[in-house]
Design an enzyme around this catalytic site. Structure first.
Site, PDB file in Angstrom:
ATOM      1  N   TYR A  58      -6.491   2.266  -3.489  1.00 24.46           N
ATOM      2  CA  TYR A  58      -6.249   2.029  -4.924  1.00 24.46           C
ATOM      3  C   TYR A  58      -6.358   3.358  -5.705  1.00 24.46           C
ATOM      4  O   TYR A  58      -6.056   3.416  -6.883  1.00 24.46           O
ATOM      5  CB  TYR A  58      -7.236   1.012  -5.503  1.00 24.46           C
ATOM      6  CG  TYR A  58      -7.178  -0.377  -4.879  1.00 24.46           C
ATOM      7  CD1 TYR A  58      -6.184  -0.724  -3.958  1.00 24.46           C
ATOM      8  CD2 TYR A  58      -8.110  -1.355  -5.208  1.00 24.46           C
ATOM      9  CE1 TYR A  58      -6.135  -1.983  -3.390  1.00 24.46           C
ATOM     10  CE2 TYR A  58      -8.063  -2.623  -4.650  1.00 24.46           C
ATOM     11  CZ  TYR A  58      -7.083  -2.932  -3.734  1.00 24.46           C
ATOM     12  OH  TYR A  58      -7.039  -4.181  -3.177  1.00 24.46           O
ATOM     13  N   GLU A 120      -8.445  -4.341   5.766  1.00 20.95           N
ATOM     14  CA  GLU A 120      -7.559  -4.753   4.667  1.00 20.95           C
ATOM     15  C   GLU A 120      -6.376  -5.603   5.132  1.00 20.95           C
ATOM     16  O   GLU A 120      -5.957  -6.532   4.454  1.00 20.95           O
ATOM     17  CB  GLU A 120      -7.068  -3.500   3.927  1.00 20.95           C
ATOM     18  CG  GLU A 120      -6.390  -3.784   2.616  1.00 20.95           C
ATOM     19  CD  GLU A 120      -6.410  -2.594   1.662  1.00 20.95           C
ATOM     20  OE1 GLU A 120      -7.075  -1.581   1.949  1.00 20.95           O
ATOM     21  OE2 GLU A 120      -5.757  -2.668   0.626  1.00 20.95           O
ATOM     22  N   LEU A 222      -4.995 -14.832 -10.722  1.00 23.78           N
ATOM     23  CA  LEU A 222      -4.286 -15.153 -11.969  1.00 23.78           C
ATOM     24  C   LEU A 222      -2.779 -15.069 -11.767  1.00 23.78           C
ATOM     25  O   LEU A 222      -2.014 -15.125 -12.724  1.00 23.78           O
ATOM     26  CB  LEU A 222      -4.725 -14.183 -13.083  1.00 23.78           C
ATOM     27  CG  LEU A 222      -6.225 -14.167 -13.385  1.00 23.78           C
ATOM     28  CD1 LEU A 222      -6.553 -13.092 -14.416  1.00 23.78           C
ATOM     29  CD2 LEU A 222      -6.688 -15.537 -13.882  1.00 23.78           C
ATOM     30  N   LYS A 273      -8.234  -9.028 -11.701  1.00 25.47           N
ATOM     31  CA  LYS A 273      -8.191  -7.644 -12.189  1.00 25.47           C
ATOM     32  C   LYS A 273      -7.873  -7.654 -13.684  1.00 25.47           C
ATOM     33  O   LYS A 273      -6.915  -8.295 -14.125  1.00 25.47           O
ATOM     34  CB  LYS A 273      -7.114  -6.851 -11.439  1.00 25.47           C
ATOM     35  CG  LYS A 273      -6.917  -5.425 -11.947  1.00 25.47           C
ATOM     36  CD  LYS A 273      -5.805  -5.335 -12.971  1.00 25.47           C
ATOM     37  CE  LYS A 273      -5.758  -4.009 -13.698  1.00 25.47           C
ATOM     38  NZ  LYS A 273      -4.702  -3.980 -14.741  1.00 25.47           N
TER      39      LYS A 273
HETATM   40  P1  NAP Z   1      -4.586 -10.904 -10.755  1.00 28.03           P
HETATM   41  O1  NAP Z   1      -6.024 -10.612 -10.861  1.00 28.03           O
HETATM   42  O2  NAP Z   1      -4.159 -12.283 -10.409  1.00 28.03           O
HETATM   43  O3  NAP Z   1      -3.842 -10.547 -12.116  1.00 28.03           O
HETATM   44  C1  NAP Z   1      -3.950  -9.305 -12.723  1.00 28.03           C
HETATM   45  C2  NAP Z   1      -3.026  -9.275 -13.942  1.00 28.03           C
HETATM   46  O4  NAP Z   1      -3.398 -10.270 -14.881  1.00 28.03           O
HETATM   47  C3  NAP Z   1      -3.073  -7.943 -14.645  1.00 28.03           C
HETATM   48  O5  NAP Z   1      -1.742  -7.658 -15.083  1.00 28.03           O
HETATM   49  C4  NAP Z   1      -3.988  -8.215 -15.856  1.00 28.03           C
HETATM   50  O6  NAP Z   1      -3.665  -7.369 -16.922  1.00 28.03           O
HETATM   51  C5  NAP Z   1      -3.680  -9.671 -16.154  1.00 28.03           C
HETATM   52  N1  NAP Z   1      -4.823 -10.417 -16.692  1.00 28.03           N
HETATM   53  C6  NAP Z   1      -6.138 -10.303 -16.381  1.00 28.03           C
HETATM   54  N2  NAP Z   1      -6.875 -11.204 -17.061  1.00 28.03           N
HETATM   55  C7  NAP Z   1      -6.018 -11.915 -17.823  1.00 28.03           C
HETATM   56  C8  NAP Z   1      -6.183 -12.981 -18.747  1.00 28.03           C
HETATM   57  N3  NAP Z   1      -7.386 -13.492 -19.004  1.00 28.03           N
HETATM   58  N4  NAP Z   1      -5.075 -13.468 -19.360  1.00 28.03           N
HETATM   59  C9  NAP Z   1      -3.851 -12.950 -19.096  1.00 28.03           C
HETATM   60  N5  NAP Z   1      -3.629 -11.951 -18.229  1.00 28.03           N
HETATM   61  C10 NAP Z   1      -4.705 -11.432 -17.603  1.00 28.03           C
HETATM   62  O7  NAP Z   1      -3.846  -9.936  -9.743  1.00 28.03           O
HETATM   63  P2  NAP Z   1      -4.138  -8.826  -8.664  1.00 28.03           P
HETATM   64  O8  NAP Z   1      -4.523  -7.556  -9.328  1.00 28.03           O
HETATM   65  O9  NAP Z   1      -2.957  -8.867  -7.774  1.00 28.03           O
HETATM   66  O10 NAP Z   1      -5.393  -9.344  -7.830  1.00 28.03           O
HETATM   67  C11 NAP Z   1      -6.722  -9.109  -8.193  1.00 28.03           C
HETATM   68  C12 NAP Z   1      -7.418  -8.127  -7.251  1.00 28.03           C
HETATM   69  O11 NAP Z   1      -7.358  -8.592  -5.913  1.00 28.03           O
HETATM   70  C13 NAP Z   1      -6.770  -6.740  -7.151  1.00 28.03           C
HETATM   71  O12 NAP Z   1      -7.030  -5.953  -8.290  1.00 28.03           O
HETATM   72  C14 NAP Z   1      -7.399  -6.229  -5.887  1.00 28.03           C
HETATM   73  O13 NAP Z   1      -8.737  -5.812  -6.151  1.00 28.03           O
HETATM   74  C15 NAP Z   1      -7.364  -7.485  -5.010  1.00 28.03           C
HETATM   75  N6  NAP Z   1      -6.163  -7.578  -4.126  1.00 28.03           N
HETATM   76  C16 NAP Z   1      -6.337  -7.473  -2.785  1.00 28.03           C
HETATM   77  C17 NAP Z   1      -5.258  -7.570  -1.917  1.00 28.03           C
HETATM   78  C18 NAP Z   1      -5.460  -7.468  -0.428  1.00 28.03           C
HETATM   79  O14 NAP Z   1      -4.474  -7.316   0.309  1.00 28.03           O
HETATM   80  N7  NAP Z   1      -6.674  -7.579   0.058  1.00 28.03           N
HETATM   81  C19 NAP Z   1      -3.969  -7.780  -2.421  1.00 28.03           C
HETATM   82  C20 NAP Z   1      -3.810  -7.916  -3.808  1.00 28.03           C
HETATM   83  C21 NAP Z   1      -4.912  -7.821  -4.643  1.00 28.03           C
HETATM   84  P3  NAP Z   1      -4.751  -6.506 -17.766  1.00 28.03           P
HETATM   85  O15 NAP Z   1      -5.400  -5.543 -16.842  1.00 28.03           O
HETATM   86  O16 NAP Z   1      -3.918  -5.849 -18.799  1.00 28.03           O
HETATM   87  O17 NAP Z   1      -5.716  -7.515 -18.358  1.00 28.03           O
END
Ligand code: NAP
Length: 313
Positions: A58, A120, A222, A273
């Protein structure tokens, strides 16, 4: 399940425990101003988050580490209050690379240990400087490694105290079974981090993991940032879902809070996130209401069995 902000941890099979809500920290490094992650983690800790999910790939682990260390120096938290999850990247699967890779992460974080270290992805890329090695035709260069040998090196990291717990990510049932059936297994994976949310509820994997005492950590809870470079945006935006919004109205909560509450109420850890102060705080306000059994069923019925994160590699 009675979940309050104070008791929001669930036990892991190795005797440790994991907070049900964590802050995800993946943000496209090209589009994200430097320092955003640092500020977000500090705001999250002040808001009550104790679990941070990060990774070497990241490219902001130094900011995560700095935020944790600043909050410790301020006296806001102690190191043992924080649960940090780091990840072993695909180019580092050969067993002899596992410990040095974790040591590199610890150096970046400037911490002595991670709380959870996970593989990962179950497939390996060619080791070397390039994190996404490709051949002259633009195809990924894979590398044959034995996941069981990688796992043994993970076990050694736990024994050395560099990781309190060890787990995996993006593993299917077959890959989990391969590790669990490994002759001489010392520690089984405590968790499996996979995509999980109302549109992709993972009922079979969840049941399998429940039976084997493996906690599911749900990423993209989300519905992702909908960045077309890595997200399948043909699946509709989760947070616009009418059912989630209608249920939210009843409790004076947002669709995001309902989606997160749904997951933790099923025993799935969530790592939303956000680098936005208001949304970071909003996502933490999920311990003061609960969904009825009928609402849980209604949300479960939204499952489309379609991934946002297809991991086409
Ligand atoms: P997510 O958490 O589902 O969504 C993040 C998005 O939602 C961002 O654009 C954020 O924007 C927005 N957001 C956050 N809170 C909100 C709310 N209350 N209302 C509306 N929009 C909101 O997506 P993700 O980042 O894909 O997944 C979360 C975490 O999982 C990652 O950051 C990472 O740490 C981990 N991950 C791991 C893998 C893996 O392969 N192990 C893969 C994907 C993700 P803002 O920042 O502008 O609020």
């Amino acid at each position: 399940m009675n979940l309050t902000a104070e008791s929001h941890r669930i036990p892991l099979s190795d005797g440790n425990s994991i907070p049900l809500l964590g802050l995800g920290t993946y943000a496209d490094p090209q589009k994200t101003p430097k320092g955003s992650c640092l500020e977000a983690v500090k705001i999250a800790i002040d808001a009550g988050y104790r679990h941070i999910d990060g990774a070497f790939v990241y490219f902001n682990e130094h900011e995560v580490g700095q935020a944790i260390r600043e909050k410790i120096a301020e006296g806001k938290i102690k190191r043992e209050d924080i649960f940090y999850c780091g990840k072993l990247w695909n180019t580092c699967h050969p067993p002899e690379l596992v410990r040095p890779t974790l040591e590199k992460t610890l150096k970046i974080l400037q911490l002595d240990y991670v709380d959870l270290y996970i593989i990962e992805l179950p497939m390996a890329f060619k080791p070397g400087e390039a994190l996404y090695p490709k051949d002259e035709n633009g195809k990924f260069i894979y590398h044959e490694t034995d996941l069981c040998a990688t796992w043994e090196a993970m076990e050694a990291c736990k024994d050395a105290g560099l990781a309190k717990s060890i787990g995996v990510s993006n593993f299917n049932r077959r890959q989990l079974e391969m590790i669990m059936n490994k002759p001489g297994l010392k520690y089984k994976p405590v968790s499996n981090q996979v995509e999980c949310h109302p549109y992709f509820t993972q009922p079979k994997l969840l049941e399998f993991c429940r039976q084997h005492d493996i906690v599911i950590v749900g990423y993209s809870p989300l519905g992702t940032s909908r960045d077309e470079s890595w997200v399948n945006v043909s699946s509709p935006p989760l947070l616009k879902d009418p059912v989630l919004n209608a249920i939210g109205k009843k409790y004076n909560k947002t669709a995001a809070q309902v989606a997160l509450r749904f997951s933790i109420q099923r025993g799935v850890v969530v790592i939303p996130k956000s680098f936005n102060p208001q949304r970071i705080r909003e996502n933490f306000q999920i311990f003061d209401f609960s969904l009825t059994e009928k609402e849980m069923k209604e949300i479960e019925a939204l499952n489309k069995n379609v991934r946002y994160v297809e991991l086409l590699m």
